[in-house]
Scaffold this active site. Sequence first.
Site, mmCIF file in Angstrom:
data_model
loop_
_atom_site.group_PDB
_atom_site.id
_atom_site.type_symbol
_atom_site.label_atom_id
_atom_site.label_comp_id
_atom_site.label_asym_id
_atom_site.label_seq_id
_atom_site.Cartn_x
_atom_site.Cartn_y
_atom_site.Cartn_z
ATOM 1 N N HIS A 33 0.717 -1.207 -0.018
ATOM 2 C CA HIS A 33 0.065 -0.254 0.138
ATOM 3 C C HIS A 33 0.976 1.307 -0.101
ATOM 4 C CE1 HIS A 33 -3.641 2.418 0.866
ATOM 5 N NE2 HIS A 33 -2.727 3.123 1.604
ATOM 6 N N CYS A 34 0.939 1.909 -1.068
ATOM 7 C CA CYS A 34 1.695 3.368 -1.036
ATOM 8 C C CYS A 34 0.902 4.441 -0.396
ATOM 9 C CB CYS A 34 2.060 3.598 -2.623
ATOM 10 S SG CYS A 34 3.160 4.868 -2.799
ATOM 11 N N LYS A 35 1.520 5.101 0.491
ATOM 12 C CA LYS A 35 0.763 6.068 1.166
ATOM 13 C C LYS A 35 0.891 7.425 0.215
ATOM 14 C CE LYS A 35 1.025 4.053 5.896
ATOM 15 N NZ LYS A 35 1.594 4.196 7.113
ATOM 16 N N ASN A 53 -2.000 7.379 -1.846
ATOM 17 C CA ASN A 53 -3.039 6.759 -1.215
ATOM 18 C C ASN A 53 -3.591 5.433 -1.859
ATOM 19 O OD1 ASN A 53 -5.132 6.533 0.728
ATOM 20 N ND2 ASN A 53 -6.386 8.005 -0.140
#
Length: 347
Positions: free
Chosen positions: A141-143, A146
């Site tokens: 999950h790439c913050k 998002n």
Amino acid sequence: MPFLKDAVTLVKEPQQLPSIPLSWFPSSVFAAFNVTLLLFLSGLFFGFPCRWLVQNGEWAFPAITGPLFILTFFSLVSLNFSDPGILHRGSTKEDPMTVHVVRVNQRAFRLEWCPKCLFHRPPRTYHCPWCNICVEDFDHHCKWVNNCIGHRNFRLFMLLVLSLCLYSGALLVTCLTFLFRTRHLPFSLDKGMAILVAVPAAGFLIPLFLLLLIQALSVSRAESSYESKCRYHPEYNPFDQGFAKNWYLAMFAPLGPNYMSEVVCLQRPVGTAWIQEKTKPSPPRRPKHCRPGPPGPQHQPRRVPGKGPPGSGEAAALQEMRRLPASVEKSPGGPRQPTAEPAAGDP
């Protein structure tokens, strides 16, 4: 309860990430801030040091940094709204206790039940606690954007990392060239903006290059970032098909159907083949209120007239007569109708 033969290894998927009850608003604001930061630094670059170089006949720098900015901005915005490979949610009619097994290159995988999405997850599919979805070929999950990185947007993520590396390097080289060309001139606003752009460009360049290197190694081994972190395949990776084939499947092979647009089969036509094994329901469980009796002779309940055990009584006798084979007797006038043979003890 053993389900497959002992020769086939049954693999259980790694433990899921913990559920994180965070609101979507802070992460969305952070992703929007990253897009704004890219536009702000690019505006300072093209408005001050790059403008001075163009006015002095240096057209090579904007010719290189311009297309890189367009590519970086396009990939960043597209990755924010891309589909990572979200799978449809199941229904309450599915049995979570049913065992589903698929085999990939002689390695058996037991499909884990997702209590949030209510279906048995295919291999390499995991539930993201931040997005609350199951993603096919989940990588991480790439913050920064998002969004999850999975089967359908992994190529776009690699394009973003590569374009950011090239664009940051081009910004740093251009700003240093501008400062070197104007070293004999007094300090000006152009020099201040060049330093303001060069410092974050140099700070982002090294982490981005390391990230690109790590992702390239993961693609070469056919192993996602999540699987590498959990050490999912310590000895043998059944999804590894060689260096060239791994890069082809990850970057150039057809993506297959979009599961969010229509309900389709989970079997992909391209990639590692999945062989569905025979589905076997889980063994029935004894109710909690029914406990086995002590060893030895058990107490038999007293029989009550008219209430015998199942399979006794007049109805059972009639069923027994109906199950008896019928015989056909021949007579001079033709065949007679079938008659049931009398039971023992009948006159």
